[in-house]
Design a protein around this motif. Structure first.
Motif, PDB file in Angstrom:
ATOM      1  N   PHE A  92      54.387  35.840  33.343  1.00 38.99           N
ATOM      2  CA  PHE A  92      53.086  36.618  33.070  1.00 38.99           C
ATOM      3  C   PHE A  92      51.783  36.302  34.057  1.00 38.99           C
ATOM      4  O   PHE A  92      51.946  35.203  34.960  1.00 38.99           O
ATOM      5  CB  PHE A  92      52.217  36.197  31.945  1.00 38.99           C
ATOM      6  CG  PHE A  92      51.124  36.920  31.728  1.00 38.99           C
ATOM      7  CD1 PHE A  92      50.201  37.786  30.816  1.00 38.99           C
ATOM      8  CD2 PHE A  92      49.590  35.885  32.472  1.00 38.99           C
ATOM      9  CE1 PHE A  92      49.478  37.811  30.466  1.00 38.99           C
ATOM     10  CE2 PHE A  92      48.395  36.261  32.342  1.00 38.99           C
ATOM     11  CZ  PHE A  92      48.535  37.092  31.354  1.00 38.99           C
ATOM     12  N   VAL A  93      51.251  37.069  35.156  1.00 42.67           N
ATOM     13  CA  VAL A  93      51.097  37.090  36.274  1.00 42.67           C
ATOM     14  C   VAL A  93      49.423  37.257  36.294  1.00 42.67           C
ATOM     15  O   VAL A  93      49.494  38.318  35.827  1.00 42.67           O
ATOM     16  CB  VAL A  93      51.944  37.624  37.590  1.00 42.67           C
ATOM     17  CG1 VAL A  93      53.036  36.801  37.582  1.00 42.67           C
ATOM     18  CG2 VAL A  93      52.136  39.037  37.487  1.00 42.67           C
ATOM     19  N   GLU A  94      48.230  37.059  36.657  1.00 40.01           N
ATOM     20  CA  GLU A  94      47.747  37.463  37.129  1.00 40.01           C
ATOM     21  C   GLU A  94      47.901  38.656  37.558  1.00 40.01           C
ATOM     22  O   GLU A  94      47.870  39.128  38.894  1.00 40.01           O
ATOM     23  CB  GLU A  94      46.184  37.084  37.725  1.00 40.01           C
ATOM     24  CG  GLU A  94      45.620  35.963  36.602  1.00 40.01           C
ATOM     25  CD  GLU A  94      45.352  36.562  35.945  1.00 40.01           C
ATOM     26  OE1 GLU A  94      44.080  37.306  35.857  1.00 40.01           O
ATOM     27  OE2 GLU A  94      44.538  36.775  34.861  1.00 40.01           O
ATOM     28  N   LYS A  95      46.641  39.760  37.336  1.00 37.95           N
ATOM     29  CA  LYS A  95      46.085  41.325  39.131  1.00 37.95           C
ATOM     30  C   LYS A  95      46.104  40.676  40.014  1.00 37.95           C
ATOM     31  O   LYS A  95      45.112  39.829  40.067  1.00 37.95           O
ATOM     32  CB  LYS A  95      45.709  42.084  38.284  1.00 37.95           C
ATOM     33  CG  LYS A  95      44.383  41.671  38.130  1.00 37.95           C
ATOM     34  CD  LYS A  95      43.495  41.811  39.183  1.00 37.95           C
ATOM     35  CE  LYS A  95      41.309  41.408  38.409  1.00 37.95           C
ATOM     36  NZ  LYS A  95      41.077  40.983  40.066  1.00 37.95           N
ATOM     37  N   PRO A  96      46.455  41.512  41.109  1.00 34.97           N
ATOM     38  CA  PRO A  96      47.554  42.046  40.820  1.00 34.97           C
ATOM     39  C   PRO A  96      48.707  41.124  41.064  1.00 34.97           C
ATOM     40  O   PRO A  96      48.977  40.643  41.599  1.00 34.97           O
ATOM     41  CB  PRO A  96      47.415  43.385  42.709  1.00 34.97           C
ATOM     42  CG  PRO A  96      47.151  41.977  43.550  1.00 34.97           C
ATOM     43  CD  PRO A  96      46.247  41.356  42.043  1.00 34.97           C
ATOM     44  N   PRO A  97      50.013  41.878  40.807  1.00 34.90           N
ATOM     45  CA  PRO A  97      51.694  42.055  39.967  1.00 34.90           C
ATOM     46  C   PRO A  97      52.536  41.761  41.903  1.00 34.90           C
ATOM     47  O   PRO A  97      53.311  41.055  41.679  1.00 34.90           O
ATOM     48  CB  PRO A  97      51.891  42.564  38.936  1.00 34.90           C
ATOM     49  CG  PRO A  97      51.371  44.306  39.034  1.00 34.90           C
ATOM     50  CD  PRO A  97      49.845  43.775  39.763  1.00 34.90           C
ATOM     51  N   CYS A  98      51.473  42.848  42.612  1.00 36.55           N
ATOM     52  CA  CYS A  98      52.519  42.769  43.563  1.00 36.55           C
ATOM     53  C   CYS A  98      51.856  43.507  44.590  1.00 36.55           C
ATOM     54  O   CYS A  98      50.558  44.412  44.163  1.00 36.55           O
ATOM     55  CB  CYS A  98      53.794  43.829  44.189  1.00 36.55           C
ATOM     56  SG  CYS A  98      53.729  45.271  42.548  1.00 36.55           S
ATOM     57  N   PHE A  99      52.426  44.322  45.526  1.00 38.44           N
ATOM     58  CA  PHE A  99      51.496  44.935  46.762  1.00 38.44           C
ATOM     59  C   PHE A  99      51.395  46.656  46.332  1.00 38.44           C
ATOM     60  O   PHE A  99      50.796  47.262  46.451  1.00 38.44           O
ATOM     61  CB  PHE A  99      51.530  45.158  47.774  1.00 38.44           C
ATOM     62  CG  PHE A  99      51.201  44.302  48.554  1.00 38.44           C
ATOM     63  CD1 PHE A  99      49.707  42.769  48.466  1.00 38.44           C
ATOM     64  CD2 PHE A  99      52.362  42.917  49.129  1.00 38.44           C
ATOM     65  CE1 PHE A  99      48.831  41.841  48.631  1.00 38.44           C
ATOM     66  CE2 PHE A  99      51.683  41.867  49.575  1.00 38.44           C
ATOM     67  CZ  PHE A  99      50.269  41.110  49.768  1.00 38.44           C
ATOM     68  N   THR A 100      52.723  47.048  45.992  1.00 39.98           N
ATOM     69  CA  THR A 100      53.092  48.401  45.740  1.00 39.98           C
ATOM     70  C   THR A 100      53.593  48.544  44.716  1.00 39.98           C
ATOM     71  O   THR A 100      54.378  48.528  44.016  1.00 39.98           O
ATOM     72  CB  THR A 100      53.995  49.299  47.685  1.00 39.98           C
ATOM     73  OG1 THR A 100      55.305  47.949  46.738  1.00 39.98           O
ATOM     74  CG2 THR A 100      53.356  48.005  48.822  1.00 39.98           C
ATOM     75  N   LEU A 101      53.876  49.982  44.729  1.00 38.67           N
ATOM     76  CA  LEU A 101      54.960  50.904  43.273  1.00 38.67           C
ATOM     77  C   LEU A 101      55.929  50.386  43.938  1.00 38.67           C
ATOM     78  O   LEU A 101      57.368  50.074  43.042  1.00 38.67           O
ATOM     79  CB  LEU A 101      54.817  52.477  43.234  1.00 38.67           C
ATOM     80  CG  LEU A 101      55.507  52.954  42.732  1.00 38.67           C
ATOM     81  CD1 LEU A 101      54.869  52.775  41.683  1.00 38.67           C
ATOM     82  CD2 LEU A 101      54.979  55.064  42.314  1.00 38.67           C
ATOM     83  N   ASN A 102      56.774  50.383  44.793  1.00 39.48           N
ATOM     84  CA  ASN A 102      58.307  50.541  45.019  1.00 39.48           C
ATOM     85  C   ASN A 102      58.901  48.706  44.855  1.00 39.48           C
ATOM     86  O   ASN A 102      59.804  48.401  44.427  1.00 39.48           O
ATOM     87  CB  ASN A 102      58.434  50.321  46.341  1.00 39.48           C
ATOM     88  CG  ASN A 102      58.702  52.570  46.915  1.00 39.48           C
ATOM     89  OD1 ASN A 102      58.594  52.937  45.783  1.00 39.48           O
ATOM     90  ND2 ASN A 102      58.461  52.563  48.510  1.00 39.48           N
ATOM     91  N   GLU A 103      57.166  48.047  45.210  1.00 38.40           N
ATOM     92  CA  GLU A 103      57.691  46.547  44.692  1.00 38.40           C
ATOM     93  C   GLU A 103      57.939  46.328  43.295  1.00 38.40           C
ATOM     94  O   GLU A 103      58.729  46.091  42.184  1.00 38.40           O
ATOM     95  CB  GLU A 103      55.958  45.756  45.336  1.00 38.40           C
ATOM     96  CG  GLU A 103      56.712  45.416  46.828  1.00 38.40           C
ATOM     97  CD  GLU A 103      55.642  44.087  47.204  1.00 38.40           C
ATOM     98  OE1 GLU A 103      55.426  44.256  48.687  1.00 38.40           O
ATOM     99  OE2 GLU A 103      54.348  44.112  46.697  1.00 38.40           O
ATOM    100  N   LEU A 104      56.570  47.132  42.703  1.00 41.39           N
ATOM    101  CA  LEU A 104      56.789  47.585  41.170  1.00 41.39           C
ATOM    102  C   LEU A 104      57.939  47.301  40.641  1.00 41.39           C
ATOM    103  O   LEU A 104      58.337  46.463  39.605  1.00 41.39           O
ATOM    104  CB  LEU A 104      55.239  48.094  40.518  1.00 41.39           C
ATOM    105  CG  LEU A 104      55.602  47.598  39.081  1.00 41.39           C
ATOM    106  CD1 LEU A 104      54.910  46.857  38.816  1.00 41.39           C
ATOM    107  CD2 LEU A 104      54.159  49.362  39.092  1.00 41.39           C
TER     108      LEU A 104
END
Length: 351
Positions: A92-104
């Motif tokens: 469970f991560v606080e927002k944001p989980p990452c920088f980009t859509l590709n990372e997601l």
């Protein structure tokens, strides 16, 4: 009993996540990790037998937690999540989980492969007034949601964060991610089909207008930016039966319903059906932190998807990517129409 490791012992963990976790039954906080061992040690003031670490990999190897709760910069969310997922640990991560859509997408693929439950801290979605608003909107009497309108005012950030070069992306990830996520919460099995955006730059701040269309035909509009002296959040949801729900600053809800108005007071235009949290309805339940974390751990126990998991963030990140792609030089307004391709949903739950 679910054994939990905390990662990132900053203000968000100490003020919101840790107090909420302590109220959830059958949760055992076994470890705390921070680059500052002194900050990690502060958790001992709340959990007597917790073990503290400076390195996440060491914590995982020694303690073997069932789940991690992270409140770190997005690059740490990304890297630690991928490491934990490979070990079969729920995250469970606080927002944001990452920088980009590709990372997601990389994070979603990893979670699906290892069949772990993931979650993103989006407390606006789980705040008690928003939950009540969503319940009204889902009722048969309200009808089908046609449009969601959000005004999300903030005064920061006004400079790039987390090592990014873009102030716009930083602002969208830090602030507007809540608003975009909420526009997706009033539909089911939809994907984003079109995004129009305008971004205006002031001396040291910005103003953005984002219009979104979903595959069902439902639309949403967001007015946001850092060009404001205070935080304010207002929301309206419009149904196809001449009904509208208004949420004032994440607190008061007003239902505007022509049928109810005519039945009760003979069509008095000033009549309103209102709701607000009670005087004792405060704290972590009202703000959404307790509810989101409880939902995440319930998903682990039941082997189902959590409502706000990594995959649920795909439409939000699609919008963020399109708004960033549409930005032009400071001082110039960009208003392109950008198509967005839908992404096939997959199950990433346990089981």
């Amino acid at each position: 009993m679910i054994r939990v490791g905390l990662v990132g012992i900053g203000a968000q963990t100490k003020e919101n996540l840790l107090p909420s976790l302590l109220q959830i039954p059958e949760i055992q906080i076994v470890a705390a990790c921070d680059v500052s061992l002194e900050r990690a040690e502060e958790v001992k003031g709340y959990v007597r037998d917790v073990q503290v670490f400076k390195d996440v990999a060491t914590m995982i190897n020694i303690m073997g937690p069932d789940a991690l709760v992270l409140a770190c910069p997005p690059q740490a969310h990304r890297d630690i999540s991928l490491m934990a997922i490979e070990r079969g640990i729920h995250v469970f991560v606080e927002k944001p989980p990452c920088f980009t859509l590709n990372e997601l997408k990389d994070m979603i693929d990893a979670a699906a492969r290892k069949r772990v439950v993931t979650g993103v801290g989006l407390n606006f979605r789980f705040a008690r007034p928003v939950q009540h608003l969503r319940k009204i909107a889902a009722s048969e009497k309200f009808g089908r949601t046609m449009h969601v309108q959000i005004n999300h005012y903030a005064g920061k950030p006004r400079a790039p964060m987390w090592g990014l070069s873009s102030t716009l992306r930083s602002f969208l990830l830090a602030q507007t991610i809540h608003s975009i996520d909420l526009t997706t919460a009033f539909g089911k099995d939809e994907h984003v089909t079109d995004v129009h955006s305008t971004v205006q730059h002031g001396t040291d701040a910005m103003l953005a207008r984002i219009d979104i269309t979903f595959s069902s035909g439902r639309s949403a509009s967001i007015l946001t930016g850092s060009m404001f002296p205070y935080f304010e959040f207002d929301m309206k949801v419009i149904g196809d039966r001449s009904s509208m729900i208004a949420l004032d600053n994440l607190w008061n809800i007003t239902l505007h319903d022509a049928e109810i108005s005519s039945q009760v007071v003979g069509g008095d235009k000033r009549w309103r059906n209102a709701w607000q949290p009670g005087p004792l309805d405060s704290g972590y339940v009202r703000s959404g932190y307790f509810t989101e974390l409880t939902g995440f751990f319930n998903a682990i126990r039941s082997g189902t998807r959590f409502e706000a998991d990594f995959e649920s963030m795909i439409p939000t990140y699609q919008v963020i990517e399109q708004v960033c792609a549409a930005e032009v030089q400071p001082g110039v307004v960009a208003a392109p129409s950008l198509s967005v391709t839908g992404v096939q949903k997959r199950s990433v739950a346990n089981g």
